[in-house]
Design a protein around this motif. Structure first.
Motif, PDB file in Angstrom:
ATOM      1  N   TYR A 101       3.874   8.668  14.083  1.00 25.61           N
ATOM      2  CA  TYR A 101       2.621   7.835  13.856  1.00 25.61           C
ATOM      3  C   TYR A 101       1.829   8.837  12.834  1.00 25.61           C
ATOM      4  CZ  TYR A 101       3.589   5.218  18.012  1.00 25.61           C
ATOM      5  OH  TYR A 101       4.080   4.465  19.086  1.00 25.61           O
ATOM      6  N   LEU A 102       1.279   8.082  11.640  1.00 23.46           N
ATOM      7  CA  LEU A 102       0.508   8.842  10.675  1.00 23.46           C
ATOM      8  C   LEU A 102      -0.634   8.610  11.034  1.00 23.46           C
ATOM      9  CD1 LEU A 102       0.334  10.093   7.928  1.00 23.46           C
ATOM     10  CD2 LEU A 102       0.237   7.707   6.919  1.00 23.46           C
ATOM     11  N   VAL A 103      -1.570   9.619  11.074  1.00 21.57           N
ATOM     12  CA  VAL A 103      -2.950   9.751  11.546  1.00 21.57           C
ATOM     13  C   VAL A 103      -3.641  10.129  10.136  1.00 21.57           C
ATOM     14  CG1 VAL A 103      -4.860  10.620  13.130  1.00 21.57           C
ATOM     15  CG2 VAL A 103      -2.695  10.278  13.945  1.00 21.57           C
ATOM     16  N   GLU A 104      -4.695   9.224   9.574  1.00 23.34           N
ATOM     17  CA  GLU A 104      -5.477   9.351   8.543  1.00 23.34           C
ATOM     18  C   GLU A 104      -7.009   9.254   9.049  1.00 23.34           C
ATOM     19  OE1 GLU A 104      -3.549   7.634   4.945  1.00 23.34           O
ATOM     20  OE2 GLU A 104      -3.298   6.141   6.711  1.00 23.34           O
ATOM     21  N   PRO A 105      -7.652  10.361   9.043  1.00 21.53           N
ATOM     22  CA  PRO A 105      -9.220  10.293   9.349  1.00 21.53           C
ATOM     23  C   PRO A 105      -9.929   9.692   8.370  1.00 21.53           C
ATOM     24  CG  PRO A 105      -8.481  12.609   8.795  1.00 21.53           C
ATOM     25  CD  PRO A 105      -7.141  11.664   8.951  1.00 21.53           C
ATOM     26  N   VAL A 106     -10.852   8.917   8.678  1.00 14.96           N
ATOM     27  CA  VAL A 106     -12.022   8.651   7.717  1.00 14.96           C
ATOM     28  C   VAL A 106     -13.288   8.807   8.163  1.00 14.96           C
ATOM     29  CG1 VAL A 106     -12.723   6.318   6.576  1.00 14.96           C
ATOM     30  CG2 VAL A 106     -10.310   6.321   7.215  1.00 14.96           C
ATOM     31  N   VAL A 137      -9.863  16.581  12.918  1.00 12.49           N
ATOM     32  CA  VAL A 137      -8.600  15.786  12.720  1.00 12.49           C
ATOM     33  C   VAL A 137      -8.318  15.766  11.255  1.00 12.49           C
ATOM     34  CG1 VAL A 137      -6.934  13.871  12.974  1.00 12.49           C
ATOM     35  CG2 VAL A 137      -8.295  14.764  14.893  1.00 12.49           C
ATOM     36  N   THR A 138      -7.165  16.178  10.723  1.00 10.86           N
ATOM     37  CA  THR A 138      -6.708  16.109   9.423  1.00 10.86           C
ATOM     38  C   THR A 138      -5.438  14.999   9.482  1.00 10.86           C
ATOM     39  OG1 THR A 138      -5.112  17.857   9.516  1.00 10.86           O
ATOM     40  CG2 THR A 138      -7.189  18.491   8.905  1.00 10.86           C
ATOM     41  N   MET A 139      -5.213  14.799   7.950  1.00 10.38           N
ATOM     42  CA  MET A 139      -4.101  13.573   8.009  1.00 10.38           C
ATOM     43  C   MET A 139      -2.788  14.662   8.516  1.00 10.38           C
ATOM     44  SD  MET A 139      -2.553  12.091   4.437  1.00 10.38           S
ATOM     45  CE  MET A 139      -1.029  11.129   4.413  1.00 10.38           C
ATOM     46  N   GLN A 140      -2.054  13.885   9.385  1.00  8.75           N
ATOM     47  CA  GLN A 140      -0.886  14.493   9.804  1.00  8.75           C
ATOM     48  C   GLN A 140      -0.184  13.449  10.787  1.00  8.75           C
ATOM     49  OE1 GLN A 140      -1.921  16.853  13.592  1.00  8.75           O
ATOM     50  NE2 GLN A 140      -3.955  16.694  12.590  1.00  8.75           N
ATOM     51  N   VAL A 141       1.150  13.879  10.974  1.00  8.93           N
ATOM     52  CA  VAL A 141       2.022  12.983  11.800  1.00  8.93           C
ATOM     53  C   VAL A 141       2.237  13.363  13.159  1.00  8.93           C
ATOM     54  CG1 VAL A 141       4.452  12.076  11.891  1.00  8.93           C
ATOM     55  CG2 VAL A 141       3.458  12.227   9.466  1.00  8.93           C
ATOM     56  N   PHE A 142       1.959  12.440  14.247  1.00  7.06           N
ATOM     57  CA  PHE A 142       1.984  13.049  15.523  1.00  7.06           C
ATOM     58  C   PHE A 142       3.365  12.184  16.190  1.00  7.06           C
ATOM     59  CE2 PHE A 142      -2.881  13.182  16.298  1.00  7.06           C
ATOM     60  CZ  PHE A 142      -2.820  14.483  15.743  1.00  7.06           C
ATOM     61  N   MET A 143       4.113  12.931  16.864  1.00  7.59           N
ATOM     62  CA  MET A 143       5.067  12.319  17.669  1.00  7.59           C
ATOM     63  C   MET A 143       4.532  11.723  19.089  1.00  7.59           C
ATOM     64  SD  MET A 143       8.048  12.720  15.801  1.00  7.59           S
ATOM     65  CE  MET A 143       9.061  12.200  17.314  1.00  7.59           C
ATOM     66  N   ALA A 144       5.136  10.511  19.441  1.00 10.58           N
ATOM     67  CA  ALA A 144       4.904  10.143  21.180  1.00 10.58           C
ATOM     68  C   ALA A 144       5.941   9.001  21.208  1.00 10.58           C
ATOM     69  CB  ALA A 144       3.358   9.432  21.022  1.00 10.58           C
ATOM     70  N   LEU A 152       0.819  -1.143  -0.283  1.00  8.10           N
ATOM     71  CA  LEU A 152      -0.116   0.008  -0.088  1.00  8.10           C
ATOM     72  C   LEU A 152       0.912   1.140   0.058  1.00  8.10           C
ATOM     73  CD1 LEU A 152      -2.791   1.092   0.168  1.00  8.10           C
ATOM     74  CD2 LEU A 152      -2.594   1.150   2.682  1.00  8.10           C
ATOM     75  N   ALA A 153       0.765   1.966  -1.158  1.00  8.78           N
ATOM     76  CA  ALA A 153       1.409   3.293  -1.112  1.00  8.78           C
ATOM     77  C   ALA A 153       0.715   4.436  -0.837  1.00  8.78           C
ATOM     78  CB  ALA A 153       2.088   3.646  -2.643  1.00  8.78           C
ATOM     79  N   THR A 154       1.309   5.352   0.095  1.00  7.04           N
ATOM     80  CA  THR A 154       0.391   6.397   0.520  1.00  7.04           C
ATOM     81  C   THR A 154       1.443   7.761   0.428  1.00  7.04           C
ATOM     82  OG1 THR A 154      -0.681   5.125   2.279  1.00  7.04           O
ATOM     83  CG2 THR A 154      -0.888   7.588   2.352  1.00  7.04           C
ATOM     84  N   ILE A 155       0.811   8.843  -0.149  1.00  2.00           N
ATOM     85  CA  ILE A 155       1.481  10.129  -0.564  1.00  2.00           C
ATOM     86  C   ILE A 155       1.632  10.705   0.917  1.00  2.00           C
ATOM     87  CG2 ILE A 155       1.564  12.332  -1.477  1.00  2.00           C
ATOM     88  CD1 ILE A 155       0.636  11.191  -3.769  1.00  2.00           C
ATOM     89  N   LEU A 156       2.556  10.988   1.536  1.00  2.00           N
ATOM     90  CA  LEU A 156       2.949  11.590   2.808  1.00  2.00           C
ATOM     91  C   LEU A 156       3.058  13.068   2.600  1.00  2.00           C
ATOM     92  CD1 LEU A 156       5.110   9.195   4.951  1.00  2.00           C
ATOM     93  CD2 LEU A 156       2.807   9.281   5.079  1.00  2.00           C
ATOM     94  N   HIS A 157       3.767  13.658   1.637  1.00  2.00           N
ATOM     95  CA  HIS A 157       4.037  14.991   1.367  1.00  2.00           C
ATOM     96  C   HIS A 157       4.315  15.288  -0.275  1.00  2.00           C
ATOM     97  CE1 HIS A 157       5.261  19.031   2.392  1.00  2.00           C
ATOM     98  NE2 HIS A 157       6.207  18.593   1.501  1.00  2.00           N
ATOM     99  N   LYS A 158       4.028  16.353  -0.751  1.00  2.00           N
ATOM    100  CA  LYS A 158       4.108  16.623  -2.224  1.00  2.00           C
ATOM    101  C   LYS A 158       4.555  18.059  -2.405  1.00  2.00           C
ATOM    102  CE  LYS A 158       1.292  18.253  -4.806  1.00  2.00           C
ATOM    103  NZ  LYS A 158      -0.065  18.384  -5.869  1.00  2.00           N
ATOM    104  N   ASN A 159       5.624  18.064  -3.228  1.00  2.00           N
ATOM    105  CA  ASN A 159       6.157  19.528  -3.716  1.00  2.00           C
ATOM    106  C   ASN A 159       5.853  19.725  -5.025  1.00  2.00           C
ATOM    107  OD1 ASN A 159       6.729  21.020  -1.229  1.00  2.00           O
ATOM    108  ND2 ASN A 159       8.725  19.602  -1.143  1.00  2.00           N
TER     109      ASN A 159
END
Length: 348
Positions: free
Chosen positions: A186-191, A174-181, A20-27
């Motif tokens: 951790y990548l968080v992806e709301p559905v 919540v939006t798609m983002q990366v949390f630190m713990a 499963l490929a997911t785009i984390l960031h784009k420029n």
């Protein structure tokens, strides 16, 4: 994204592992946005897209490594350094891509995708949490959870609880983002499953629109007072069909909120007016009514006489749909779908 999760669940049911490929960031000019997903099967065929062309070719090439190592990797794809120049690709662009090996034999990961499918069918909102970087271990597929407003699914872990707590602080925002713990990412992806289109009227336009909107991952609800029109034979893809005795008390049957899209395409002015009046009392994200400017003026004049203001009426999209000179039911449905896509994307 929703459709990809459904397909993923089907592949796991068939015991077919995949990447499963997911785009984390784009420029730059990369064509797909953050969060876009693509499945790469073990024969290297693909489902979905993260941008087409060279981006997908590079991702498929990377998947060979993921299939071989059976672990998560993150890669930066830059067309300026990955052969884009030699191919005379002028749009450029960079992507950071998460590549996950999804092991269909892993009971924990299978359960996550099963729960994801179940929650989708129930219309329950949730976030998928994936550990994407760790300080002391190679990442495998146990590192994935589902977080709802009240529960979670996945392996018990005190370490990931702060992520769940953070998600629930403002769950629906919540939006798609990366949390630190604990120094791990951790990548968080709301559905959010509450994007629902309510189709009032079960005529030809509604029938075509229901098919299109289901492909766009909307929950589709059809409402009419004619059982011979509103039925599963005509609306095979609809999530729900409601037969009304009349259109004067629709809110007894449905809950319209700020993730609802109301499309009014009944067979008569009086029905449209009654539905529109009730829809204006809600927080609907979109209210559209089919008809000419003459019809609009007539109905608006009646509603103003009943106390509705011009500001309230300005919420309504009428004539409905983007202007593409549509004539056939199929063309009208496409014009409406395009308008709904515009509202969905531009309001995020």
């Amino acid at each position: 994204m929703f459709q990809i999760y459904d397909i993923a669940s089907e592949l796991i049911d068939k015991r077919e592992s995949f990447v499963l490929a997911t785009i984390l960031h784009k420029n730059g000019s990369a064509p797909r946005r953050r969060g876009s997903k693509m499945i790469i099967k073990n024969d290297f065929s693909i489902i979905g897209t993260i941008g087409g062309g060279l981006f997908e070719a590079l991702t498929v090439k990377l998947s060979k490594e993921v299939f071989g190592n059976k672990r998560t990797i993150i890669k930066n794809l830059d067309l300026s350094t990955e052969g884009g120049g030699s191919l005379e690709i002028v749009c450029g662009g960079e992507l950071k891509v998460l590549m996950e090996y999804v092991d269909a034999e892993n009971n924990n990961i299978a359960e996550i995708y099963k729960q994801s499918s179940n929650l989708r069918k129930q219309g329950i909102n949730y976030s998928i949490v994936t550990k994407i970087e760790s300080k002391d271990e190679i990442l495998h597929n146990n590192c994935k959870w589902i977080c709802t407003e009240t529960d979670f699914y996945g392996e018990e872990s005190d370490i990931v609880q702060p992520v769940f707590q953070k998600i629930r602080e403002n769950f629906k925002e919540v939006t798609m983002q990366v949390f630190m713990a604990n120094n791990e990412k951790y990548l968080v992806e709301p559905v959010l499953n509450c994007e629902t289109i309510y189709l009032f009227g079960a005529g030809h336009v509604s029938q075509k629109l229901a098919e299109i909107m289901k492909m766009l991952d909307f929950k589709v609800v059809v409402l009419d007072d004619r059982r011979e029109f509103a039925n599963k034979e005509r609306f095979k893809t609809a999530d729900k069909i409601i037969i009304l005795s009349a259109f004067d008390d629709i809110l007894k049957h449905i809950e319209i909120n700020d993730q609802s899209y109301v499309v009014i395409i009944t067979r008569g002015h009086a029905y449209d007016k009654d539905i529109l009046a009730q829809a204006l009392e809600t927080d609907a994200k979109y209210i559209g009514m089919i008809g000419s400017k003459t019809k609009r003026s007539f109905i608006y004049s009646q509603l103003k006489d009943e106390g509705y203001t011009q500001k309230e009426l300005d919420r309504v999209f009428c004539p409905i749909g983007l202007e593409i000179s549509a004539q056939t039911p199929e063309e009208i449905a496409i014009s409406i779908a395009a308008e709904l896509i515009k509202i969905r994307r531009c309001s995020k």
